[in-house]
Design a protein around this motif. Structure first.
Motif: not given
Length: 301
Positions: A142-150
């Protein structure tokens, strides 16, 4: 990074969400109010999420959720630190007790409203006694997806010339979101202090949301305020999988569809650009041509 439906990591999702709510509520308790609750938003880091520096009676402190080591750490500018680990067979009530203890141990005790907000239940932190395992791998995904989106949202929002909230963790709804403002006051006409503070200016919100009890699929969403009354589903939008929901008055693009592309970041940026253009045109934003013309630093050289 992989597609991860809500049901696949529900227990860890809720645990992580509750800890982020504790962190956000700490900022609400300690920091001066700002429009749109901006003082309470959480920042993303290379390790997870943080409150950032909070001023408190002479010293300042910070709370960090470190997902690589599955821990929550409190750090004071005096040099004091304390932490607890996210672990198996632990409840939100256990973590709430741990959370209050580490803040007290560094000299910054806090009293926060223990009832979670903007979620499907209202059980206070200290009464959430169901013990579950913490799935570090799912949390990191989930964190990696948040980094991508951020990063994609930051690229998109950076060129916007108006007032904005850069990509942040909105801990109430558990989404990574940026907000672009049109520069017009639009007071909320309903009830509730959360809504009245959050909805006070014309804006568009762009965010990633991991799903919930009702919707299993994570997705990007784009929401305009004032809420759109006109059905704009006939207007062109990119990519082809994106759509506008008249019922929810929001644009959606599923994470599953985003991850099918070779360049997911580019897809996210193009989705946001086109949706913003549509909304600004339909709502007849004042000064929209200037606002939507990307900032170009070369013009100043």
């Amino acid at each position: 990074m992989k597609l991860q439906k809500y049901s696949e990591w529900r227990d860890t999702n809720i645990t992580m969400h509750m800890i982020l709510q504790m962190m956000g509520k700490t900022k609400l308790n300690k920091m001066s109010p700002q429009p749109e609750w901006n003082q309470s938003l959480l920042n993303i880091t290379a390790e997870g999420f943080t409150t950032g520096l909070i001023n408190d009676h002479g010293y300042s402190f910070e709370v960090q959720l470190n997902l690589h080591e599955a821990s929550v750490k409190a750090i004071c500018t005096s040099g004091k630190t304390a932490k607890f680990l996210l672990r198996d067979n632990a409840s939100v009530a256990d973590y709430y007790k741990d959370y209050l203890q580490i803040l007290e141990s560094i000299g910054h005790p806090v009293k926060i409203y223990p009832v979670p907000q903007e979620v499907f239940f209202t059980t206070p932190f200290n009464e959430q006694t169901n013990k579950v395992d913490f799935d570090k791998r799912s949390a990191l995904n989930y964190f990696e997806i948040c980094v991508l989106v951020r990063n994609a949202l930051l690229d998109f929002a950076s060129a916007y010339k108006g007032k904005k909230i850069l990509p942040s963790m909105f801990w109430g709804t558990f989404d990574m979101t940026t907000v672009l403002f049109a520069g017009e006051e639009r007071p909320f006409t309903g009830e509730g202090i959360i809504e009245k503070v959050a909805f006070n200016e014309q804006f568009v919100e762009f965010g990633f949301w991991p799903g919930d009890e009702n919707v299993d699929d994570p997705s990007l969403f784009i929401l305009a305020y004032p809420f759109l009354e006109k059905d704009i589903s006939n207007l062109p939008i990119e990519p082809k999988e994106a759509y506008y929901s008249p019922e929810k008055a929001e644009y959606f693009l599923s994470l599953e569809d985003i991850l099918k592309y070779d360049d997911p970041s580019k897809v996210i940026v193009e989705f946001c650009i086109k949706a913003l253009q549509n909304i600004a045109e339909v709502e007849n934003w004042p000064n929209k041509e200037w606002l939507l013309t990307p900032f170009d630093i070369e013009k100043f050289k």
